[in-house]
Design an enzyme around this catalytic site. Structure first.
Site, short mmCIF file in Angstrom:
data_model
loop_
_atom_site.label_atom_id
_atom_site.label_comp_id
_atom_site.label_asym_id
_atom_site.label_seq_id
_atom_site.Cartn_x
_atom_site.Cartn_y
_atom_site.Cartn_z
CG HIS A 60 -2.06 0.94 1.21
ND1 HIS A 60 -1.95 2.26 1.54
CD2 HIS A 60 -3.36 0.75 0.89
CE1 HIS A 60 -3.13 2.86 1.44
NE2 HIS A 60 -4.00 1.97 1.05
CB ILE B 190 -0.26 6.20 1.26
CG1 ILE B 190 0.42 7.19 0.30
CG2 ILE B 190 -1.42 6.85 2.00
CD1 ILE B 190 -0.48 7.76 -0.75
N GLY C 218 -5.76 4.29 5.80
CA GLY C 218 -6.56 5.05 6.77
C GLY C 218 -7.17 4.15 7.83
CB VAL C 219 -8.74 0.75 7.78
CG1 VAL C 219 -9.96 1.05 6.91
CG2 VAL C 219 -7.69 0.03 6.99
CD GLU D 86 -6.85 -2.05 15.22
OE1 GLU D 86 -8.02 -2.08 14.78
OE2 GLU D 86 -6.50 -2.63 16.26
C1 BDE Z 1 -4.87 9.76 1.30
C2 BDE Z 1 -5.64 10.04 2.41
C3 BDE Z 1 -6.03 11.34 2.64
N1 BDE Z 1 -5.67 12.31 1.80
C4 BDE Z 1 -4.92 12.04 0.73
C5 BDE Z 1 -4.50 10.77 0.46
C6 BDE Z 1 -3.65 10.53 -0.74
O1 BDE Z 1 -3.01 11.42 -1.23
N2 BDE Z 1 -3.61 9.31 -1.27
N3 BDE Z 1 -2.84 9.04 -2.33
C7 BDE Z 1 -2.77 7.85 -2.81
C8 BDE Z 1 -1.95 7.55 -3.96
C9 BDE Z 1 -1.85 6.23 -4.34
C10 BDE Z 1 -1.06 5.90 -5.42
BR1 BDE Z 1 -0.95 4.09 -5.92
C11 BDE Z 1 -0.38 6.85 -6.16
O2 BDE Z 1 0.39 6.49 -7.25
C12 BDE Z 1 -0.48 8.16 -5.75
BR2 BDE Z 1 0.42 9.53 -6.74
C13 BDE Z 1 -1.28 8.51 -4.67
O3 BDE Z 1 -1.36 9.83 -4.28
#
Ligand code: BDE
Length: 145
Positions: free
Chosen positions: A48, A54, A57-58, A62
């Site tokens: 992930h 990243i 969120g879950v 937790e």
């Molecule tokens: C996650 C939670 C709250 N606010 C923003 C986020 C976020 O920016 N998530 N981003 C995920 C993400 C996943 C992949 Br794979 C990717 O190639 C990229 Br550029 C991302 O921003």
């Protein structure tokens, strides 16, 4: 301060699912602040996501729930057993949490009646809210206690 040795005595969780490293503030049955240091070596970052780590969120929720569990068991050490996570409302994930972040998990008791606890949790990184949720938990005593 509640260190990792004491957390391990209070919660049943263990690697790779213990998501609070230290308690830095504690007010009996009222409020607690936990810390989780997030590193690239977290097992969940393998998936992930590959090349874009990243924190799910879950798992932030937790971590807040586990911090609430420490609050419940530290407040009432005689209630030895487990805290079951029985509900979650109004969860919001506001900012991505990445390796190097230090999560501050602020959990306050909204309501505590018998075995049911309702917590309001907020997770901060650098004094910005990254996630929040209302968390419901039930204490289950060990048999014979
Ligand atoms: C996650 C939670 C709250 N606010 C923003 C986020 C976020 O920016 N998530 N981003 C995920 C993400 C996943 C992949 Br794979 C990717 O190639 C990229 Br550029 C991302 O921003």
């Amino acid at each position: 301060m509640i260190d990792i040795d004491e957390i391990l005595t209070l919660l049943p969780h263990n690697y790779p699912f213990l998501l609070v490293d230290r308690i830095v503030e504690f007010e009996h049955a009222k409020r607690i602040v936990g810390v989780k240091n997030v590193t690239y070596n977290e097992p969940f970052f393998a998936g992930h996501f590959p090349r874009k780590p990243i924190m799910p969120g879950v798992l932030i929720v937790e971590a807040m729930a586990q911090t609430g569990g420490v609050l419940a068991f530290k407040s009432f050490p005689e209630s030895k057993g487990s805290v079951f996570f029985i509900g979650i409302d109004n969860a919001r994930f506001r900012k991505p949490v990445i390796p190097g972040d230090q999560l501050k998990l602020v959990v306050e008791v909204v309501k505590h009646k018998r075995e049911i606890w309702i917590f309001k949790g907020k997770a901060f990184v650098d004094n910005e809210v990254v996630a929040e949720a209302k968390i419901m938990a039930m204490l289950k005593k060990e048999k014979g206690e």
